[in-house]
Design an enzyme around this catalytic site. Structure first.
Site, short mmCIF file in Angstrom:
data_model
loop_
_atom_site.label_atom_id
_atom_site.label_comp_id
_atom_site.label_asym_id
_atom_site.label_seq_id
_atom_site.Cartn_x
_atom_site.Cartn_y
_atom_site.Cartn_z
N ASP A 1 5.65 9.80 -5.77
CA ASP A 1 6.25 10.81 -4.92
C ASP A 1 6.16 12.21 -5.50
O ASP A 1 6.25 12.41 -6.71
CB ASP A 1 7.73 10.47 -4.67
CG ASP A 1 7.88 9.34 -3.68
OD1 ASP A 1 7.41 9.51 -2.54
OD2 ASP A 1 8.44 8.29 -4.04
N GLU B 1 11.92 4.64 8.56
CA GLU B 1 11.55 4.26 7.21
C GLU B 1 12.62 4.81 6.28
O GLU B 1 12.87 6.01 6.25
CB GLU B 1 10.19 4.86 6.88
CG GLU B 1 9.47 4.13 5.80
CD GLU B 1 8.06 4.67 5.62
OE1 GLU B 1 7.15 4.16 6.28
OE2 GLU B 1 7.89 5.61 4.84
N TYR C 1 -0.42 1.01 6.60
CA TYR C 1 -0.06 2.41 6.34
C TYR C 1 -1.21 3.07 5.60
O TYR C 1 -1.46 2.74 4.45
CB TYR C 1 1.22 2.40 5.49
CG TYR C 1 1.87 3.74 5.19
CD1 TYR C 1 1.13 4.87 4.86
CD2 TYR C 1 3.25 3.85 5.19
CE1 TYR C 1 1.74 6.08 4.56
CE2 TYR C 1 3.88 5.05 4.89
CZ TYR C 1 3.12 6.16 4.58
OH TYR C 1 3.74 7.34 4.27
#
Lengths: 268, 407
Positions: A60, A49, A175
């Site tokens: 993030d 990834e 995911y």
């Protein structure tokens, strides 16, 4: 069958869980990216990834934010990231590569152009963190046309209805974000993850990867026991950050950590 | 993009259910936030129809904020300037000194109804932070304000004010350390603490329902202004002028007038050191469409989609995006967007202070500067309503520093 689907099928036959490391493309130096990708595969990665650096990585935590900043200091662009994938493909035509990032760099390149270039470079999946299925139809159409798998996130907060909607839109794998929070945060509650994965499995036959909150061999092993794939990002990026000023140490440090996770997952 | 015939559009019906204003707006966030946004959307739709909620809101706007804010005919300024009559909507007279509190009162009451006990917010100049800390103090809610480290250094008085009010002010050290990074950090906090935290966004940006919700809470400005102008001049004004950073004071004034085609609408962005210099904060005048902070809108970005640093003398306009409804009003041609430089805004700041005895915020001074230009080209029978969105006390250090004076 896509390279991602093929890889999941192979590993299932080998009864081996997949390990998916994340690195930010161009962190800390653009020229290190392709060698690092090969080293990760060597150390046991099944899929790679690759983070596309963005100025405003809202989902993030500080570790990956700083990775983005280091890459952007070298003015790494989406086009350059595609170039890195193209270079990687010259020596590795089997390992799937997923781009993970935010929508705006893709938006400004243009969806059609991006899908075409990404497919030509050898990209297999695209995960745009800030693009939920509600807004994704125009991009999905272009990605599918070029046989690129759209990877979507599911979260602890996702309702039954959203799980269904997302599993319908996704291909390759789904995911699952194991914690409420940002990348690199919190410690994961394996019981809660197990329950949620069961719920998701009732909606799809797609393989399930789990990420966020996996930082060492023990957490990788625990997740591998319940998921099809283990995704690890911040823990590896932290190793990169620790060796920014001695870049020759980066590959040994990162592959050492990934190697311990691989061993723990394989039950060695 | 092409300008359409805006007279046939019904602007009051936007956004659609997914939060779109034409191609703009929407919900561009990570999956974890989609369910909390749905809960917020439902609560907001429910309580905006709820009489008890609305009564509490209006009582607070009257007795705590001091609404309705007056409209003042700036006669001397109009005469000296020449041309049209200039009227000021006095949002500077609100409690906490700006329009921001209209929205924080509304969202904080909503937070309480939703059972959230912790409030977070981002702030640039500190006005929205102060307005949030104020209502949190009053309602007894825990309050955390995210503010860029650069902004903290240039707005010390507001930082101290927020701390006095009991808020925790967190310095944001990532990215450019300004408003956009504070917004990123607030979003990260929200996604981590969604169970008990309510995020009060201060402008008409962010994912749906924020642009619509903040507009609806700010639209009290325009609703009052319609009635007040009828009382003062017996008709609606010929033009509205307001400054646009994210654009909450502007949309609050504009929204109730959107379906009145005889009223011209002008939004004023920050041209900083000039549009040609690249050092500005004018995405509508000189940016491109893109996706940031949960919505599609005009942005200040480079050719690769990275968000670039903005510049304005006023911290409140120093933002690389703009509310999606403004993007749509621009493309549809219903509103016109222009830009005023630091220098022009400062000149207007001094003029209003000297001629009317009103010290305007530097943000609002951008609107004043453009209104003066516009008025000069109109006749004395015509009327322009300017949103005086905040007072200038917070800007004393900035203005003094420009003149080489240290306070």
């Amino acid at each position: 069958m896509s390279r991602i689907a093929t890889r999941f099928q192979q590993r299932q036959q080998q009864q081996r869980k997949l390990l998916i490391p994340f690195i930010t493309a161009g962190d800390p130096q653009p020229e290190l990216c392709v060698p690092l990708m090969h080293a990760l595969v060597e150390a046991g990665a099944d899929i790679l990834e690759l983070g596309v650096p963005f100025s405003d990585p809202m989902a993030d935590g500080p570790v990956i934010q700083r990775a983005s900043e280091r890459a952007l200091a070298h003015r790494v662009t989406l086009r350059q990231v595609l170039e890195m994938v193209r270079n990687f493909r010259q020596q590795d035509s089997d390992t799937p590569v997923i781009l993970m990032g935010y929508l705006n760099p893709v938006e400004i390149m243009g969806y059609s152009h991006f899908a075409e270039e990404a497919a030509a470079a050898g990209v297999d999946g695209v995960l745009t963190v800030d693009l939920p299925p509600e807004e994704a139809a125009p991009l999905l159409e272009r990605l599918r046309k070029h046989q690129i798998d759209p990877i979507f996130l599911l979260a602890p907060t996702s309702s039954e209805q959203r799980i269904q909607q997302i599993c319908d839109a996704a291909s390759g794998f789904v995911y699952y974000v194991s914690v409420k929070g940002i990348t690199g945060s919190g410690s994961l509650d394996i019981d809660a993850v197990t329950t949620k994965l069961e719920q998701i499995r009732s909606h799809t036959t797609l393989p399930l990867g789990v990420g966020f909150g996996i930082h060492d061999a023990a957490s990788a092993r625990a997740v591998a026991a319940v998921a099809d794939a283990v995704i690890v990002g911040s823990a590896l990026v932290r190793q990169i950050e620790a060796h920014t000023h001695e870049p020759h140490q980066i590959i040994p440090a990162v592959t050492a950590l990934l190697g311990t996770m691989r061993q723990a997952m394989d039950g060695n | 993009m092409a300008t359409t015939d805006s007279s046939s559009l019904d602007f009051s019906s936007l956004p659609d259910e997914q939060g779109h204003f034409g191609p703009y707006g929407g919900m561009f966030v990570a999956e974890t936030l989609m369910e909390p946004l749905r809960e917020l959307r439902e609560a907001y739709h429910h309580y905006l129809q709820d009489d008890t909620f609305l009564q509490e809101l209006y009582a607070d706007l009257q007795d705590y904020v001091g609404r309705p804010s007056p409209i003042y005919h700036a006669e001397r300024w109009s005469r000296e300037n020449g041309g049209a009559q200039l009227y000021l909507k006095r949002e500077d007279l609100n409690h906490t000194g700006a329009h921001k509190i209209n929205n924080t009162i509304g969202q904080a009451l909503l937070a309480k109804r939703m059972g959230k006990r912790r409030i977070i917010a981002e702030t640039g100049a500190g006005q929205h932070g102060v307005a949030t800390a104020t209502v949190a103090a009053r309602l007894g809610l825990e309050c955390v304000i995210y503010m860029g480290a650069v902004d903290i250094a240039r707005q010390e008085a507001n930082v101290y004010r927020m701390r006095l009010l009991g808020a925790t002010v967190v310095a944001v050290e990532s990215g450019s350390k300004t408003l956009k990074d504070a917004l990123n950090e607030a979003m990260r906090d929200w996604v981590t603490n969604i169970d008990h935290t309510f995020y009060i966004i201060g402008t008409v940006a962010g994912p749906h329902p924020y642009p619509a919700m903040v507009r609806d809470f700010q639209a009290v400005i325009g609703r009052e202004a319609r009635i007040q102008m009828e009382q003062k001049i017996g008709r609606l004004p010929d033009a509205l002028v307001a400054c646009v950073g994210g654009g909450s004071n502007a949309i609050g004034l504009f929204y109730p007038f959107l379906n009145d085609p005889e009223v011209a609408i002008y939004g004023v962005e920050a041209a900083g050191e000039g549009l040609a210099s690249g050092h500005h904060a004018a995405p509508l005048c000189a940016g491109k469409p893109g996706v940031l902070h949960g919505n599609r809108t005009y942005l200040m970005e480079d050719d690769h989609g990275q968000i670039i640093e903005t510049h304005s003398i006023s911290a409140g306009l120093d933002y690389p995006g703009v509310g999606p409804e403004h993007a749509w009003l621009r493309d549809s041609g219903r509103a016109t967007y222009v830009a005023i430089s630091d220098r022009e805004a400062l000149a207007a700041f001094h003029t209003l202070t000297r001629v009317e005895g009103i010290i305007p915020a530097l943000e609002s001074s951008h609107a004043l500067a453009y209104a003066a230009q516009l008025a000069a080209a109109m006749n004395p029978e015509q009327a322009i309503l300017v949103n005086l969105s905040g007072r200038g006390d917070k800007d004393m250090h900035t203005v003094a520093a420009r003149e080489g004076i240290e306070l």
